[in-house]
Design a protein around this motif. Structure first.
Motif, PDB file in Angstrom:
ATOM      1  N   ASP A   6      -3.207 -14.998   4.323  1.00  0.00           N
ATOM      2  CA  ASP A   6      -3.510 -13.754   3.623  1.00  0.00           C
ATOM      3  C   ASP A   6      -5.006 -13.703   3.313  1.00  0.00           C
ATOM      4  OD1 ASP A   6      -0.890 -12.639   3.427  1.00  0.00           O
ATOM      5  OD2 ASP A   6      -0.440 -14.064   1.832  1.00  0.00           O
ATOM      6  N   MET A  44     -10.194  -3.160   1.203  1.00  0.00           N
ATOM      7  CA  MET A  44      -9.281  -4.301   1.319  1.00  0.00           C
ATOM      8  C   MET A  44      -8.284  -4.326   0.162  1.00  0.00           C
ATOM      9  SD  MET A  44     -11.812  -7.467   2.350  1.00  0.00           S
ATOM     10  CE  MET A  44     -10.489  -8.674   2.209  1.00  0.00           C
ATOM     11  N   THR A  47      -5.579  -1.700   0.345  1.00  0.00           N
ATOM     12  CA  THR A  47      -4.572  -2.055   1.346  1.00  0.00           C
ATOM     13  C   THR A  47      -3.650  -3.145   0.820  1.00  0.00           C
ATOM     14  OG1 THR A  47      -6.009  -1.425   3.175  1.00  0.00           O
ATOM     15  CG2 THR A  47      -4.245  -2.990   3.680  1.00  0.00           C
ATOM     16  N   MET A  48      -4.231  -4.171   0.205  1.00  0.00           N
ATOM     17  CA  MET A  48      -3.454  -5.343  -0.230  1.00  0.00           C
ATOM     18  C   MET A  48      -2.486  -5.042  -1.371  1.00  0.00           C
ATOM     19  SD  MET A  48      -6.095  -8.548   0.270  1.00  0.00           S
ATOM     20  CE  MET A  48      -7.428  -7.914  -0.715  1.00  0.00           C
ATOM     21  N   TYR A  53      -2.673  -7.983   4.724  1.00  0.00           N
ATOM     22  CA  TYR A  53      -4.054  -8.018   5.199  1.00  0.00           C
ATOM     23  C   TYR A  53      -4.307  -9.487   5.508  1.00  0.00           C
ATOM     24  CZ  TYR A  53      -8.802  -6.009   5.396  1.00  0.00           C
ATOM     25  OH  TYR A  53     -10.025  -5.523   5.801  1.00  0.00           O
ATOM     26  N   TYR A  65      -9.477 -10.509  11.670  1.00  0.00           N
ATOM     27  CA  TYR A  65      -8.562 -10.026  10.642  1.00  0.00           C
ATOM     28  C   TYR A  65      -7.722  -8.888  11.187  1.00  0.00           C
ATOM     29  CZ  TYR A  65     -12.027  -6.287   9.731  1.00  0.00           C
ATOM     30  OH  TYR A  65     -12.892  -5.232   9.839  1.00  0.00           O
ATOM     31  N   TYR A  67      -4.660  -5.872   9.631  1.00  0.00           N
ATOM     32  CA  TYR A  67      -3.970  -5.340   8.465  1.00  0.00           C
ATOM     33  C   TYR A  67      -3.159  -4.124   8.868  1.00  0.00           C
ATOM     34  CZ  TYR A  67      -7.891  -2.012   8.273  1.00  0.00           C
ATOM     35  OH  TYR A  67      -8.832  -1.056   8.571  1.00  0.00           O
ATOM     36  N   THR A  83      -1.610  -0.090  12.381  1.00  0.00           N
ATOM     37  CA  THR A  83      -2.114  -1.457  12.448  1.00  0.00           C
ATOM     38  C   THR A  83      -3.561  -1.455  12.938  1.00  0.00           C
ATOM     39  OG1 THR A  83      -1.264  -1.749  14.693  1.00  0.00           O
ATOM     40  CG2 THR A  83       0.174  -2.429  12.872  1.00  0.00           C
TER      41      THR A  83
END
Length: 187
Positions: A6, A44, A47-48, A53, A65, A67, A83
């Motif tokens: 992660d 980020m 999104t998380m 991610y 990376y 996500y 994606t």
């Protein structure tokens, strides 16, 4: 040695370094200027809150990376995700991309996501800014082309196409609610 894990906000500087290469030197992304570190970290973190991610490390260095994010953003699309993947240029064609996407798919499947979509820049004729590599990578992983937008992106004084590719992760039955990724990680 390769590790997929992660992402953490502390990874933002390295991830931005990878992304900025694509912004400045390619038409892979239609963004003209790299975001600031603060903006990138905020993207980020947003999104998380709901989606996976992930980063790939090779010999202890983050080299890519991937996500997932909301597809369209309406409740009826909850079982669908967009994606995204970026690899450091020197980390391409060595299995990191496949490892990232396989881990991403596993996490999305655990959430209950059924449909994956990838928005991919595509040249009509390959040039120094854009090749068909991303479309070929996604096709190799089971995505199929489902849409084409001609000359919709303009970068480096040229028009580029954009395609949508799709992959289905499971059977479409009566849908159970999606479980946000942070809840899966705690389980």
């Amino acid at each position: 040695m390769m590790l997929v894990r992660d992402a953490a906000p502390a990874d933002a500087p390295r991830l931005l370094e990878i992304y900025a290469h694509y912004v400045k030197n390619t038409a892979v992304t239609f963004e003209y200027d790299p975001p600031s570190l603060g903006e990138f970290r905020a993207r980020m973190e947003k999104t998380m809150r709901r989606y996976p991610y992930l980063v790939a490390e090779r010999d202890g260095r983050v080299e890519g990376y991937a996500y997932a994010g909301a597809f369209v953003g309406r409740a009826a699309y909850d079982w669908s995700c967009e994606t995204t993947i970026y690899l450091a240029p020197a980390a391409q064609k060595c299995g990191l991309g496949r490892a990232l996407y396989e881990a991403l798919e596993e996490a999305l499947r655990a959430m209950g996501v059924l449909n994956l979509y990838a928005c991919i820049a595509l040249p009509q004729t390959e040039d120094e800014y854009l090749t068909a590599n991303s479309a070929q990578f996604h096709a190799h992983l089971g995505y199929q082309k489902v849409g084409l937008f001609r000359r919709c992106g303009y970068k480096f004084g040229r028009w580029y196409d954009m395609i949508w590719m799709e992959k289905t992760l499971g059977e479409h039955r009566a849908a159970a609610p999606i479980v946000p990724y942070p809840q899966i990680k705690r389980a």
